[in-house]
Design a protein around this motif. Structure first.
Motif, PDB file in Angstrom:
ATOM      1  N   UNK A 105      46.608 105.541  41.242  1.00 34.38           N
ATOM      2  CA  UNK A 105      46.844 104.255  41.893  1.00 34.38           C
ATOM      3  C   UNK A 105      45.782 103.236  41.469  1.00 34.38           C
ATOM      4  N   UNK A 106      44.522 103.692  41.464  1.00 35.98           N
ATOM      5  CA  UNK A 106      43.430 102.787  41.097  1.00 35.98           C
ATOM      6  C   UNK A 106      43.604 102.288  39.662  1.00 35.98           C
ATOM      7  N   UNK A 107      44.087 103.171  38.776  1.00 36.99           N
ATOM      8  CA  UNK A 107      44.245 102.776  37.371  1.00 36.99           C
ATOM      9  C   UNK A 107      45.433 101.851  37.150  1.00 36.99           C
ATOM     10  N   UNK A 108      46.348 101.804  38.126  1.00 32.85           N
ATOM     11  CA  UNK A 108      47.485 100.894  37.984  1.00 32.85           C
ATOM     12  C   UNK A 108      47.071  99.462  38.339  1.00 32.85           C
ATOM     13  N   UNK A 109      46.054  99.346  39.205  1.00 33.17           N
ATOM     14  CA  UNK A 109      45.642  98.009  39.679  1.00 33.17           C
ATOM     15  C   UNK A 109      45.416  96.999  38.541  1.00 33.17           C
ATOM     16  N   UNK A 163      43.072 101.471  30.793  1.00 31.45           N
ATOM     17  CA  UNK A 163      43.790 102.060  31.936  1.00 31.45           C
ATOM     18  C   UNK A 163      45.113 102.704  31.515  1.00 31.45           C
TER      19      UNK A 163
END
Lengths: 281, 265
Positions: A105-109, A163
């Motif tokens: 999720x963090x890498x999608x930001x 990312x």
């Protein structure tokens, strides 16, 4: 299902098809068409002239930019892949399912942040009197020149692609058969050798495709070369924006664009062929 | 695996932290710089200031750009989600000759470099007298966003029990009723997620919009203009606000996708 299409199926499937044919495929085909047009009195005129092709392809400026863009994008793809791999390896093999979901999720930001704003922020970080040099100054190092050169461009490209590359690598590593690794370890295969002899070959397709995406994104990026690299000498994308924005010489810009597409298709084809070759050997 | 090596695992964790720092430093930096009085921020940082936010608040051009962004974003989200839903259902339900062509056409736009797409769109749309308008941005973003909507909805449909549709037909529902009462309710979380995500994509897209928008610039195109002109931390202020709104949309989408059961009702 080989029945004749019903009204229902047509109403659902056609809008997307029509939209993409009209507004995606037609513009691209039109781009090929105008590369043969001529410009007279600042107006494009339908024609079948190879003058634009001749003019672009015989100029050293174009080939210099071509080579520069190739080298930058290749370097960015290689460096990003190498930085990403240990991270993807750790995410895929060392983390709990819950931690994995969080980090994904963090890498999608970053995909939903403005790349422009990030590049502007990087300018502030990397400038001669910027944050990074000031921090290095406390350690008695520097100042280093990190803007308006290849270093700045590559940092920007890594920011753009890292990312995505970590995500794609992680997904491909998730599919590596865990029994293989255990088998390798039972056969007393060392840790590093397990990575290079078992894991990398099994995840090869995904790793190559991740690098390919990094290459495609970096090859087409005009923001990093312009705002972190200074824009001069130009890359191919900068050539396109310059030619387009400075007048009506769109046919020449179209030639550059088509050369880029041909290059990307060739690289993608080569990469995918390479990725699927010798698999299972 | 018994022979875990603490040092190596520690180094790997450190490496992940380094990657995240590298990815998020520019984003976090932009926030910090937006609240900093310095025009050229460096270490040590200047004073806390909301000056840049005040400047953009008072800038009518920014408001104009924001209005354009909003109109484009909302329209694109609706169009892309409708197109994407049709495409996703077609892929889910039907097999036909040329399906791979259909899918390629539907999903390829994000792989074409934006400069090339921008140039192609500009040349094509000005030929049909549509360039330089808000509509041209909507058309371009519709092309770029519908693959995302399609992918999200397609993923959700693949979680559906194929017998559900058959059951609905057996009970006398026709295709339209099945679509409205079975499939759309099932895909509803993904449909909303697709709306939010395509809106977020459109909010941040600047390159193609820059080529085709003419005078009707969206906010990201304004930022590009700021970048080309004088250095101004206003970019950070706009960027931070845009980031917050995009994040709100993404988190809403995530919540919808993660717990579909609660939102199904």
């Amino acid at each position: 299902m080989t029945k004749r299409p019903t009204l229902f199926s047509l109403i659902l499937s056609m809008p997307l098809l029509v939209w993409q044919l009209m507004f995606f495929l037609s513009p691209l085909l039109f781009l090929v068409t105008i590369s043969f047009w001529t410009v007279r009195n600042f107006q494009m005129q339908p024609d079948l002239s190879f003058a634009n092709w001749g003019r672009i392809l015989t100029r050293g400026v174009f080939w210099d930019a071509y080579l520069r863009t190739m080298v930058l994008a290749t370097a960015a793809a290689a460096i990003t892949s190498m930085i990403a791999f240990p991270a993807s390896y750790a995410i895929s093999f060392k983390m709990s399912e819950k931690a994995k979901r969080w980090i994904i999720f963090v890498l999608i930001i970053p995909f939903f942040t403005s790349y422009l704003v990030r590049v502007y922020s990087l300018q502030v970080f990397l400038s001669d009197a910027g944050v990074v040099n000031a921090a290095l100054g406390y350690l008695g190092l520097g100042p280093f020149s990190m803007l308006n050169n290849a270093f700045g461009i590559i940092v920007g490209m890594i920011t753009l692609t890292l990312p995505l590359v970590i995500l794609l690598q992680t997904f491909s590593l998730n599919f590596v058969n865990r029994d293989l690794i255990e088998a390798a370890q039972n056969l007393r295969c060392g840790r590093l050798r397990t990575v290079f002899a078992v894991i990398v070959p099994s995840a090869k397709v995904g790793l190559v495709i991740a690098a390919l995406f990094a290459f495609i994104l970096s090859f087409g990026d005009f923001v990093s070369p312009l705002y972190l690299g200074g824009g001069n000498p130009p890359t191919l994308s900068i050539m396109i924006t310059d030619i387009t924005k400075s007048g009506q010489q769109w046919p020449r810009a179209a030639v550059v664009a088509i050369m880029m597409i041909i290059t990307l298709l060739t690289v993608a084809f080569a990469a995918i062929t390479y990725a699927y070759r010798e698999r299972g050997k | 695996m018994g022979n875990e090596n603490r040092i190596i695992n520690g180094l790997l964790k450190l490496h992940i932290a380094f990657c995240l720092l590298f990815i998020f430093a520019p984003i976090a930096g932009s926030f910090v710089f937006s609240l900093n009085s310095d025009r050229f921020p460096s270490l040590p940082l200047g004073e806390f200031s909301t000056e840049w936010y005040r400047l953009i608040w008072e800038d009518s051009l920014v408001w104009q750009g924001f209005a354009n962004t909003l109109v484009v974003g909302v329209t694109v989200a609706i169009i892309a989600t409708l197109l994407g839903f049709g495409g996703a259902y077609t892929d889910f339900r039907y097999n036909f000759i040329g399906k791979s062509f259909y899918l390629a056409l539907a999903l390829l736009p994000p792989t074409i470099p934006v400069v090339i797409l921008g140039l192609a769109m500009l040349a094509f749309l000005s030929r049909v007298n549509l360039s330089g308008s808000t509509i041209s941005v909507i058309i371009a973003h519709g092309v770029m966003c519908s693959p995302f909507a399609m992918a999200i909805i397609r993923l959700r449909l693949s979680q559906m029990d194929p017998d559900l549709e058959a059951a609905s037909w057996n009970m006398g529902g026709n295709q339209w009723q099945t679509l409205c009462f079975v499939i759309i309710p099932f895909a509803k979380p993904a449909i909303f997620a697709a709306l939010f995500i395509t809106m977020a994509v459109s909010f941040d897209e600047f390159a193609v919009a820059w080529f085709v928008s003419g005078l009707n610039e969206t906010l990201p195109v304004k930022i590009l203009g700021f970048l080309q002109g004088q250095v101004s931390p206003r970019i950070n202020a706009i960027g931070s606000l845009a980031f917050l709104s995009s994040m709100t949309l993404i988190i809403l989408a995530q919540l919808l996708l993660r717990s579909p059961e609660e939102t199904k009702s």
